[in-house]
Motif scaffolding. Sequence first.
Motif, PDB file in Angstrom:
ATOM      1  N   ILE A 110       0.919  -1.235   0.032  1.00  0.00           N
ATOM      2  CA  ILE A 110       0.101  -0.042   0.040  1.00  0.00           C
ATOM      3  C   ILE A 110       0.738   1.350   0.044  1.00  0.00           C
ATOM      4  O   ILE A 110       0.600   2.339  -0.728  1.00  0.00           O
ATOM      5  CB  ILE A 110      -0.967   0.033   1.159  1.00  0.00           C
ATOM      6  N   PRO A 111       1.887   1.383   0.750  1.00  0.00           N
ATOM      7  CA  PRO A 111       2.769   2.675   0.726  1.00  0.00           C
ATOM      8  C   PRO A 111       3.366   3.092  -0.546  1.00  0.00           C
ATOM      9  O   PRO A 111       3.048   4.022  -0.966  1.00  0.00           O
ATOM     10  CB  PRO A 111       3.979   2.016   1.647  1.00  0.00           C
ATOM     11  N   GLN A 112       3.738   1.793  -1.246  1.00  0.00           N
ATOM     12  CA  GLN A 112       4.137   2.260  -2.677  1.00  0.00           C
ATOM     13  C   GLN A 112       3.106   2.585  -3.716  1.00  0.00           C
ATOM     14  O   GLN A 112       3.206   3.515  -4.447  1.00  0.00           O
ATOM     15  CB  GLN A 112       4.867   0.955  -3.182  1.00  0.00           C
ATOM     16  N   LEU A 113       1.913   1.881  -3.708  1.00  0.00           N
ATOM     17  CA  LEU A 113       0.938   2.383  -4.532  1.00  0.00           C
ATOM     18  C   LEU A 113       0.251   3.576  -4.219  1.00  0.00           C
ATOM     19  O   LEU A 113       0.044   4.548  -4.938  1.00  0.00           O
ATOM     20  CB  LEU A 113      -0.327   1.253  -4.032  1.00  0.00           C
ATOM     21  N   ASP A 132       5.631  -6.888  11.248  1.00  0.00           N
ATOM     22  CA  ASP A 132       5.487  -5.839  12.173  1.00  0.00           C
ATOM     23  C   ASP A 132       5.076  -4.409  11.359  1.00  0.00           C
ATOM     24  O   ASP A 132       5.092  -3.570  11.970  1.00  0.00           O
ATOM     25  CB  ASP A 132       6.804  -5.592  13.037  1.00  0.00           C
ATOM     26  N   LYS A 133       5.153  -4.535  10.110  1.00  0.00           N
ATOM     27  CA  LYS A 133       4.784  -3.492   9.118  1.00  0.00           C
ATOM     28  C   LYS A 133       3.288  -3.387   8.973  1.00  0.00           C
ATOM     29  O   LYS A 133       2.668  -2.190   8.529  1.00  0.00           O
ATOM     30  CB  LYS A 133       5.366  -3.557   8.081  1.00  0.00           C
ATOM     31  N   ILE A 134       2.606  -4.446   9.428  1.00  0.00           N
ATOM     32  CA  ILE A 134       1.056  -4.283   9.200  1.00  0.00           C
ATOM     33  C   ILE A 134       0.553  -3.196  10.097  1.00  0.00           C
ATOM     34  O   ILE A 134      -0.457  -2.320   9.645  1.00  0.00           O
ATOM     35  CB  ILE A 134       0.530  -5.610   9.567  1.00  0.00           C
ATOM     36  N   ALA A 135       0.972  -3.369  11.435  1.00  0.00           N
ATOM     37  CA  ALA A 135      -0.111  -2.209  12.247  1.00  0.00           C
ATOM     38  C   ALA A 135       0.333  -0.917  11.922  1.00  0.00           C
ATOM     39  O   ALA A 135      -0.433   0.011  11.937  1.00  0.00           O
ATOM     40  CB  ALA A 135       0.621  -2.568  13.833  1.00  0.00           C
ATOM     41  N   PRO A 136       1.530  -0.539  11.649  1.00  0.00           N
ATOM     42  CA  PRO A 136       1.817   0.905  10.977  1.00  0.00           C
ATOM     43  C   PRO A 136       1.206   1.362   9.751  1.00  0.00           C
ATOM     44  O   PRO A 136       0.442   2.449   9.653  1.00  0.00           O
ATOM     45  CB  PRO A 136       3.461   1.137  10.727  1.00  0.00           C
ATOM     46  N   ILE A 137       0.983   0.364   8.771  1.00  0.00           N
ATOM     47  CA  ILE A 137       0.408   0.627   7.477  1.00  0.00           C
ATOM     48  C   ILE A 137      -1.211   1.001   7.848  1.00  0.00           C
ATOM     49  O   ILE A 137      -1.787   1.856   7.449  1.00  0.00           O
ATOM     50  CB  ILE A 137       0.580  -0.498   6.577  1.00  0.00           C
ATOM     51  N   GLN A 168      -2.296   1.857  10.365  1.00  0.00           N
ATOM     52  CA  GLN A 168      -2.706   3.149  11.220  1.00  0.00           C
ATOM     53  C   GLN A 168      -2.265   4.336  10.597  1.00  0.00           C
ATOM     54  O   GLN A 168      -3.303   5.360  10.696  1.00  0.00           O
ATOM     55  CB  GLN A 168      -1.637   3.233  12.312  1.00  0.00           C
ATOM     56  N   ASP A 169      -1.561   4.278   9.583  1.00  0.00           N
ATOM     57  CA  ASP A 169      -1.104   5.331   8.658  1.00  0.00           C
ATOM     58  C   ASP A 169      -2.092   5.656   7.394  1.00  0.00           C
ATOM     59  O   ASP A 169      -2.246   6.660   7.071  1.00  0.00           O
ATOM     60  CB  ASP A 169       0.180   5.418   8.148  1.00  0.00           C
TER      61      ASP A 169
END
Length: 384
Positions: free
Chosen positions: A178-181, A366-371, A373-374
């Motif tokens: 998602i961040p790259q998209l 551990d990157k799922i939670a920040p994604i 949230q953000d």
Amino acid sequence: MVILLIYHQLSIIMKYSFLDYVIGQWSALPLVETADLSGKTVLVVGANVGIGLEASKHFARMQPARLIIACRSEAKGKAALAEIEQETGYNGCELWIVDLAKFASVTAFADKFEKEGGDLHILVMNAAIALPIYQPTSDGWETVLVYLIFCARSYDSYLRFRLQVNYLATSLLSLLLIPQLVAAGRKSSTPSRMVIVSSGVLYWITPAEEVKTSSKPLKTLGSEDWCIPEHMRSRYPESKLLNLFFVRALTDRLQTITPLSAVAVTPGFCYSQLRRVWYEKPTFSFAKIALAIQERLLAWTPEQGSRQLVFGAVGGRDNEENMKGGFVSSHGRLVEVADFVLSDEGRKMQDTVWKETIDILRGVSDKIAPIVQDYLVVPDSSIN
């Protein structure tokens, strides 16, 4: 043919029946959607054979800056690269390796893309796997049985689908990218697209009461105790329902200003390497005969099926809001989803599946939670 097309147009506002399916398969398909992909990056997961390979060829003809095909087998992936270049003349295709049966491989792929992939404009999640035996993944997730049309009495010929590959790993990689998209969408004049392959068979499924009311429906469906013949008729449609739930739940939680559209697609019934295990078994089976007849009478070519994936990726730009969370039919247009999905029961199950999915994937990366949230919000209609 005109009568068939008129009937198919009318059928999308009625209950989607088996007759609708047959008529749809016999109806003419629109030409493949095209777009200018110069400067864009396209990623197709599950691209070495079938509709994924054919979709990749169509994307290659649109000349993207980068076309990445993600495959489990390096040898098959290299063969696909050669075929794409030979048929399209495009030499910008890259092969990346990912095994969706291993969460570690998925997270490693996402980490590599974060470092080397740059912005991502189109993601097509097409990978799936079928096995003729019960087998858990190395991450401990049980397989889910597949039931195919015409096989209601042939329990010996059931196939087992990996819940991890077809749903959990697909959802994991989609979330991690998602961040790259979003980054690509913010720099572009059009939102990025996330395309997840589902199926029209979900119109024929209402999950069992035990699944609908479970606080952890994925755990229920993935358990060995649930993999008994009386439950297996609905297993494949259930797996495709989960894919649609993910797309709709994600869309509900994406901020309205987020330049990303998630779309579910049914490619229609096509000739597919996915069913090769049916023919590899040396034993006689009425189910194999029925499947062969169904393919001969109804199946499209992989190229024809790939057109729906391409439409999901580049079509409908004149009404982007409708594409968000939409379901693209096997004739390259948006259609209303199944009655159960639209019902209160369906909505409740969708939110429950989403919550369980995020809980599971938080334990994987551990990157799922920040994604979450953000990039995501809690919708007003959510029961969570």
